[in-house]
Motif scaffolding. Sequence first.
Motif, PDB file in Angstrom:
ATOM      1  N   ASP A  77      -3.053  -2.017   9.168  1.00 39.21           N
ATOM      2  CA  ASP A  77      -4.477  -2.095   8.564  1.00 39.21           C
ATOM      3  C   ASP A  77      -4.703  -0.762   7.554  1.00 39.21           C
ATOM      4  O   ASP A  77      -5.816  -0.010   8.101  1.00 39.21           O
ATOM      5  CB  ASP A  77      -5.520  -2.343  10.158  1.00 39.21           C
ATOM      6  N   ASP A  81     -10.089  -2.601   7.651  1.00 41.04           N
ATOM      7  CA  ASP A  81     -10.663  -3.341   7.307  1.00 41.04           C
ATOM      8  C   ASP A  81     -11.500  -4.113   8.859  1.00 41.04           C
ATOM      9  O   ASP A  81     -11.791  -4.762   9.430  1.00 41.04           O
ATOM     10  CB  ASP A  81      -9.913  -4.940   7.091  1.00 41.04           C
ATOM     11  N   GLU A  82     -10.678  -4.177   9.914  1.00 42.65           N
ATOM     12  CA  GLU A  82     -10.559  -4.255  11.322  1.00 42.65           C
ATOM     13  C   GLU A  82     -11.512  -3.518  11.901  1.00 42.65           C
ATOM     14  O   GLU A  82     -12.998  -3.777  12.659  1.00 42.65           O
ATOM     15  CB  GLU A  82      -9.425  -4.006  12.602  1.00 42.65           C
ATOM     16  N   ALA A  85     -14.937  -5.382  10.756  1.00 44.85           N
ATOM     17  CA  ALA A  85     -14.579  -6.655  10.677  1.00 44.85           C
ATOM     18  C   ALA A  85     -16.668  -7.167  11.535  1.00 44.85           C
ATOM     19  O   ALA A  85     -16.071  -6.085  12.570  1.00 44.85           O
ATOM     20  CB  ALA A  85     -14.048  -6.947  11.914  1.00 44.85           C
ATOM     21  N   ARG A 115      -2.797  -5.984   2.412  1.00 46.39           N
ATOM     22  CA  ARG A 115      -3.315  -6.440   3.451  1.00 46.39           C
ATOM     23  C   ARG A 115      -1.834  -7.752   3.310  1.00 46.39           C
ATOM     24  O   ARG A 115      -2.256  -8.875   4.270  1.00 46.39           O
ATOM     25  CB  ARG A 115      -4.288  -7.624   2.898  1.00 46.39           C
TER      26      ARG A 115
END
Length: 360
Positions: A77, A81-82, A85, A115
């Motif tokens: 990642d 992004d995680e 989120a 991604r």
Amino acid sequence: MTQQKRKTLRTGADLVAAGVAKPAQAAAIDRVAARYAVAVTPAVVDLIDPADPADPIARQFVPDLAELAMTRDELLDPIGDEAHAKVPGIVHRYADRVLLKPHHACPVYCRFCFRREVVGQGDGLTPAQLGEALDYIRSDARIWEVILTGGDPLILSPRRIAEVTVRLGQIVHVKVLRWHTRVPVVAPERVTAELVAALKSTTQAVYIGLHANHPRELTPAARAACARLVDAGLVMVSQTVLLRGVNDDVETLDQLMRALVEARVKPYYLHHLDRAPGTSHFRTSIVHGQRLMRQLRGRLSGLAQPTYVLDIPGGHGKMPIGPDYLDVTEAGISITDFQGVTHSYCECVPEQAETTDGKR
Ligand SMILES: *Cc1c(COP(=O)(O)O)cnc(C)c1O
Ligand code: SF4
């Protein structure tokens, strides 16, 4: 034959049959395809020169065994992004803007995708999840801009795009919608009057962020697709990823940035490559990127200058990474011009402001 009637290629056999891969590559392509999504549209096939073993278009889209090698510095990642989120489909890293990812499919799959661990997978947001994502945006009045990404949100049907436009249009604190896409380049025939109408908002400014990496991508069909969007009042900006063997020389970047400006697409970002798995064969150094940016500054219109950025691994944001022209020290300020000559700059702020006409 029209492009709509030709299909997107997804296997080694498809790519060999289209003449953009050698029969000996088919097994390797299928091995990569078992790990990462593969898709090459007819418009992209037409751009590939099969006689050129180093073709910069093929390099971006035709799988290579090098993708299966993961180096120690690569991250599943890469841009975190995680870490940001919030609810499914929402990434909220900066207070005033969010990413909204309706799904993870793309018309083509770039071999260097940041991604790549998630694109091409899953069904996208369910209607209930889309509702929750919109509720999230509605509940935070700081959110001024919604960036639609994925995947590529422009492969949704015009009906679904119009639905998103209308529903976001009802959120009064959202003033700007930005759609990130590769569609005008890789599938220009999808930019129909219906799609353009669906993107238009009566209440918000709409921007289209076009991902393009090589001047050959700006074909007459791609330029016409951009013209349909711009003529409708949508503002276009571009994003380019700096890629070894694709655009890591000044001549190619010069031609790309000019082609974008000619198509009324304002160069926005030149991205240093994110450290996604199996992308080390695309990597260049930041020092090289800065050298290219310095060369562009001298030879290209200010309109054609992108900002060179690094998305700091771990989700800490995109930051400009130079080059720096200004040097501020205790001794004073100096600035280097586009030919590499350094000048001292005096910030001579007078103790007592003087007037030139003798009056106070
Ligand atoms: C890239 C990105 C943005 C947009 O950044 P800009 O500098 O405004 O283009 C916003 N949120 C996230 C999480 C991002 O990765
Ligand atoms: S279009 Fe964007 S999201 Fe899709 S594969 Fe390419 S880089 Fe990834």
